[in-house]
Design an enzyme around this catalytic site. Structure first.
Site, PDB file in Angstrom:
ATOM      1  N   LYS A  80      32.337  23.217-101.434  1.00 50.94           N
ATOM      2  CA  LYS A  80      32.723  23.926-100.861  1.00 50.94           C
ATOM      3  C   LYS A  80      32.544  23.783 -99.195  1.00 50.94           C
ATOM      4  O   LYS A  80      31.273  24.531 -99.350  1.00 50.94           O
ATOM      5  CB  LYS A  80      33.871  24.983-101.178  1.00 50.94           C
ATOM      6  CG  LYS A  80      34.835  25.883-100.398  1.00 50.94           C
ATOM      7  CD  LYS A  80      36.079  26.802-100.937  1.00 50.94           C
ATOM      8  CE  LYS A  80      36.928  27.481 -99.405  1.00 50.94           C
ATOM      9  NZ  LYS A  80      37.725  28.033-100.337  1.00 50.94           N
ATOM     10  N   SER A 160      42.217  28.919-100.301  1.00 48.18           N
ATOM     11  CA  SER A 160      42.347  28.086 -99.193  1.00 48.18           C
ATOM     12  C   SER A 160      40.806  26.491-100.016  1.00 48.18           C
ATOM     13  O   SER A 160      40.706  25.553 -99.508  1.00 48.18           O
ATOM     14  CB  SER A 160      41.353  28.395 -98.000  1.00 48.18           C
ATOM     15  OG  SER A 160      40.266  28.757 -99.312  1.00 48.18           O
ATOM     16  N   SER A 184      41.768  32.272-103.311  1.00 46.94           N
ATOM     17  CA  SER A 184      41.440  30.203-103.657  1.00 46.94           C
ATOM     18  C   SER A 184      41.042  29.303-104.571  1.00 46.94           C
ATOM     19  O   SER A 184      40.376  29.313-103.658  1.00 46.94           O
ATOM     20  CB  SER A 184      40.814  30.908-101.994  1.00 46.94           C
ATOM     21  OG  SER A 184      41.491  31.136-100.687  1.00 46.94           O
TER      22      SER A 184
END
Lengths: 494, 100
Positions: A80, A160, A184
């Site tokens: 990420k 997210s 998330s």
């Protein structure tokens, strides 16, 4: 030869260790999938095929030399883009950090490389991890590989960690890192039919992770199944003196401890989570989950978490408050974007830089956070929210005197079309209704796939455990996984 | 409580966010929607409840009193610290003139 991109973490590690295929072959296969899907899914902000190959070659060389291989040996992963990676652009999906190349490596990513993993690239996300649909990224939306039956409409991969969920479900990576502040990891995992666990707050070091809300942020793995999550979490977790809230505890052997026999365990069903107007298919999958855990030997008990309805508003005071403070560092002086209008002074430069560098959702949260922390309002909003947070944490402590693990849906609905909730921040926030309470209490929580709804979209079930009891969460997740028999994957259209 | 445009402009200025008139006009109703929603917390009885300070019990540590105990966070890293600066000059961060 088998298509290695259909394999997960454990199978790749085993195949590489036994010599069924080389780590380089694995890295090449996933690199090819990443490149082929980029235009359609936009899951990556930067692809790093050379990093994946470099790590793979090292694993192959170590194996040839007879050296011991790590927990993640030969497994290429997506990272990420919230984790600082030395020499590789790290943006938090923002314009303000575009071009930023950290001089250091985050603790979690360093540990993964040391365990033998390689990096396929930096994954797209909601800007500064603020969002539930991956529509706030400066680098464009991530498109879910899933589609409703009979429709080509673009769906949200969740957020997210939307690049992470899209990449894993589309077989661009066998696993990816995520971070979870209010859901998330769990919400995108649920939207895309994969597994993901947020460990107890403090298990994974926050050092080198771009900060959003520091009292909530936790890193965790997203992968195809529970065992893969256990393996990867072992590689990510551990004490780090560079993070003041890091837990100084040994890392349990979660993979070795996996056991889906739940006899003697009690599973709590929180009655406040069964809300009026609940999606019928989500309610049905929850009932399925209850039946599966019963079948695994668990006793089902009714529990109460009385302050559940206050968790979201509490979160939307505390998280923006911490974000407004954390994001004060982006000032155009030390790194990132600088916008210096003609003749501007220092203060003008700050305001112009931040106006140009942050997206709308980030600005909205900075403003809310600044407001609730401002003189005259601090007690009414921020202190009150921290007190309610204590009550929410007490709710869980009380519940865990009656049960060992809690079962709930991960999200109120399946994935929704991109653009659906973009104009209504509150509707978007409500997507986190089931995931936020565990975040506020710092508890380990996981989402596992439960099945598909009538439209062919995945639904997830959430397991919430006592502090430090990731094992209990993983074991209950495994019991569901074995009974749900979830084998669906998105039909390839990209 | 409802806030007006002047209040949002003041908050934006405190947060060092330059905002145009149009942006402020758009933000005011959004801001008020969110505030109206979070205000339901006021109805919770918190008598005798301490505000949360740490979700997981933990105590703050002191590191060993050793220079560069962890080389990653120790000193002597000027070039690395300045490497991403938009304007690094003579070994310092460059900023617009702040003293008349």
């Amino acid at each position: 030869m088998t298509d290695v991109t259909e394999l997960g973490v454990a199978a790749i590690r085993e195949g590489v260790t036994k010599g069924d295929f080389t780590a380089r072959e694995v890295a090449e296969a996933f690199n090819a999938n990443v490149a082929a899907a980029q235009d359609a899914l936009n899951a990556f902000i930067v692809a790093t095929p050379e990093k994946a190959l470099e790590a793979a070659d090292k694993v192959d060389a170590d194996r040839a030399a007879g050296k011991a291989l790590g927990k993640m040996a030969g497994v290429p992963i997506g990272m990420k883009d919230l984790f600082a990676t030395q020499g590789v652009q790290t943006t938090a999906a923002s314009h303000i950090l575009e071009g930023f190349k950290p001089e250091y490596e985050s603790t979690v990513s360093r540990k993964l490389w040391e365990a033998g993993a390689g990096m396929l690239g930096k994954l797209n996300l909601d800007q500064f991890a603020m969002g539930s649909s991956n529509e706030t990224s400066y680098f464009g939306n991530v498109i879910s590989p899933w589609r409703k039956q009979g429709s080509n409409a673009a769906l949200a991969p969740g957020g997210s960690s939307g690049g992470s969920s899209a990449a894993v479900s589309a077989r661009l990576a066998p696993a990816a890192t995520g971070t979870d502040t209010g859901g998330s990891i769990r919400q995108p995992a649920a939207f895309t039919g994969i597994s993901g666990i947020k460990p107890t707050y403090g298990r994974c070091s926050r050092w080198g992770i771009v900060a959003f809300a520091s009292s909530l942020d936790q890193a965790g793995p997203m992968a195809r199944d529970v065992r893969d999550c256990a393996i990867m979490l072992e590689a990510m977790a551990g004490f780090d003196p560079k993070d003041a809230t890091s837990l100084d505890l040994p890392v349990p052997e979660w993979e070795a401890g996996l056991n889906a026999d739940l006899r003697g365990k009690k599973v709590g069903i929180p009655r406040e989570y069964r809300m009026d107007g609940m999606d019928a298919e989500v309610a049905k999958s929850w009932d399925d989950g209850i039946a599966w855990l019963k079948d695994a030997g668990a006793e089902i008990v009714d529990i109460s978490l009385p302050h559940t309805k206050y968790a979201l508003p509490t979160y939307y005071i505390i998280a923006p408050a911490e974000a407004s403070s954390n994001l004060a560092r982006y000032d155009g002086v030390r790194y990132g974007l600088r916008d210096l209008p003609d003749g501007a002074g220092l203060q003008d430069m700050y305001a112009a830089t931040r106006a140009a560098g942050f997206g709308d959702e980030v600005k909205r949260r900075i403003l809310i956070g600044t407001y609730v922390l401002s003189a005259g309002f601090y007690d009414a909003y921020y202190t009150q929210a921290q007190k309610v947070r204590t009550l929410i944490s007490h709710d869980f402590k009380n519940a865990f005197t009656e049960c060992d693990v809690i079962l709930a849906p991960t999200t109120p609905t399946a994935s929704f079309p991109l653009g659906d909730k973009l104009d209504d921040p509150l509707a978007m926030y409500l997507n986190d209704v089931f995931s936020v309470p565990a975040s506020l209490a710092g508890l380990p929580a996981m989402s596992v796939p439960a099945g598909l709804n009538r439209e062919g979209l995945p639904l997830g079930l959430q397991l919430i455990g006592k502090a430090f009891d990731e094992q209990g969460v993983l074991n209950a997740g495994l019991a569901i996984e074995q009974r749900a028999g979830f084998a669906a994957k998105p039909e390839k259209w990209w | 409580m409802s806030v007006d445009k002047a209040t949002v402009a003041k908050i934006a200025s405190l947060a060092r966010l330059r905002m145009s008139d149009e942006e402020l006009d758009r933000m005011v109703p959004e801001f008020n929607n969110i505030l109206a929603w979070v205000e339901q917390l006021g109805e919770v009885d918190v008598t005798g409840i301490e505000p949360m300070t740490a979700v997981i019990p933990n105590s703050l540590r002191l590191r060993d009193d050793v220079v560069d105990a962890d080389p990653l966070t120790g000193g002597g890293k000027r070039d690395a610290v300045l490497a991403n600066a938009p304007a690094a000059e003579h070994g310092f961060f460059g900023v617009p003139k702040v003293i008349e």
